[in-house]
Design an enzyme around this catalytic site. Sequence first.
Site, PDB file in Angstrom:
ATOM      1  N   HIS A   1       0.843  -1.207   0.000  1.00 57.46           N
ATOM      2  CA  HIS A   1       0.000   0.000   0.000  1.00 57.46           C
ATOM      3  C   HIS A   1       0.873   1.250   0.000  1.00 57.46           C
ATOM      4  CE1 HIS A   1      -3.308   2.656   1.647  1.00 57.46           C
ATOM      5  NE2 HIS A   1      -2.239   3.289   2.114  1.00 57.46           N
ATOM      6  N   GLU A   2       1.874   1.284   0.866  1.00 54.14           N
ATOM      7  CA  GLU A   2       2.735   2.466   0.963  1.00 54.14           C
ATOM      8  C   GLU A   2       3.587   2.661  -0.294  1.00 54.14           C
ATOM      9  OE1 GLU A   2       2.231   4.584   3.144  1.00 54.14           O
ATOM     10  OE2 GLU A   2       0.974   3.369   4.464  1.00 54.14           O
TER      11      GLU A   2
ATOM     12  N   GLU B   1      -6.144   7.081  -0.856  1.00 47.06           N
ATOM     13  CA  GLU B   1      -6.034   5.900   0.006  1.00 47.06           C
ATOM     14  C   GLU B   1      -6.722   4.685  -0.614  1.00 47.06           C
ATOM     15  OE1 GLU B   1      -4.235   5.455   2.674  1.00 47.06           O
ATOM     16  OE2 GLU B   1      -3.507   7.513   2.574  1.00 47.06           O
TER      17      GLU B   1
ATOM     18  N   HIS C   1       1.736   4.520  -2.954  1.00 43.21           N
ATOM     19  CA  HIS C   1       1.789   5.971  -2.785  1.00 43.21           C
ATOM     20  C   HIS C   1       3.053   6.548  -3.418  1.00 43.21           C
ATOM     21  CE1 HIS C   1      -1.742   6.524  -0.393  1.00 43.21           C
ATOM     22  NE2 HIS C   1      -1.310   5.866   0.653  1.00 43.21           N
TER      23      HIS C   1
END
EC number: 3.4.24.-
Length: 304
Positions: free
Chosen positions: A144-145, A219, A148
């Site tokens: 997930h990070e 997100e 980003h």
Amino acid sequence: MATSRFIKDSGLTARMTLTMFLLGALFVGLVSLVIAYVNSAGGAVAVAAIAIGIAFWQWWSSDKVAMRAMRAREVSPEEAPELHGMIDRLCALADMPKPRVGVSDLPVANAFATGRSPDRAVVCVTTGILQRLDAEELEAVLAHELSHVAHRDVLVMTIASSAGIAAGLLMRFTQFGGMGRSRGNNNSALPVALVVLLVSLAVYAVSFVMLRVLSRYRELCADRSGAYLTMKPAALASALQKISGESAAATPTKDLRTANSASALCIVPAFAGGLSGLMATHPPLQQRLEQLARIQAELSRPNG
């Protein structure tokens, strides 16, 4: 290309693009108002230049500011071999440069990524999350990070914040008498300072809400991209439930104050009592879990 192996979501991308366009229009409209309503264009140019300068500084120093706010330190492969190993594997899967790796000495279970570009990024986890998640859950959070980072979300959010910064500056200027008289010196018209103050306040409020809408889209996109990269959406769902449950139950107030400036960067809000609804920087947990459940169902189908 850094984002080539992260799955794209055209719907989310379109909504983020529209939000960015509207925020840009707010910025241009605000500057145009000052040019049209004030005797000289110098004030508008000054406000625009200062706002862009502040946004540039926030983008350029984003990694240092966030690391300091979260009391984090960079760790070497020798200090955290398992963490580095996971990030090495995920970066190979995503075909992206490996970011620096950091650990924050906070008991709160959380993680964040920041940096002005994929080559200058840092992915950081707290000691709390290392203690509470199993290997699959931690890998899902890291994916997930990394999404980003690959999608340059720090740059996107920094550019989007320019309208709000400019509006805030104009409000300060009018409070201290920084705006002159309106063209035409029409005494029956509202004083220019009042007009600029009211419009700036409205732009700031709209920008505040739209930035949070954009943050929530960001997100959801990172959840989706990370889940498809690992092919384990259930692991991310489990991690989010653990992290969110703990954050809501027992996040130390002192640590929350320290993490305030980096809250929007974290995988879940750093504040247990954070804003909700339109004011929230993160989507509701249920919405995130429902999206991950749909991805899990899709991947579980014979031809998924």
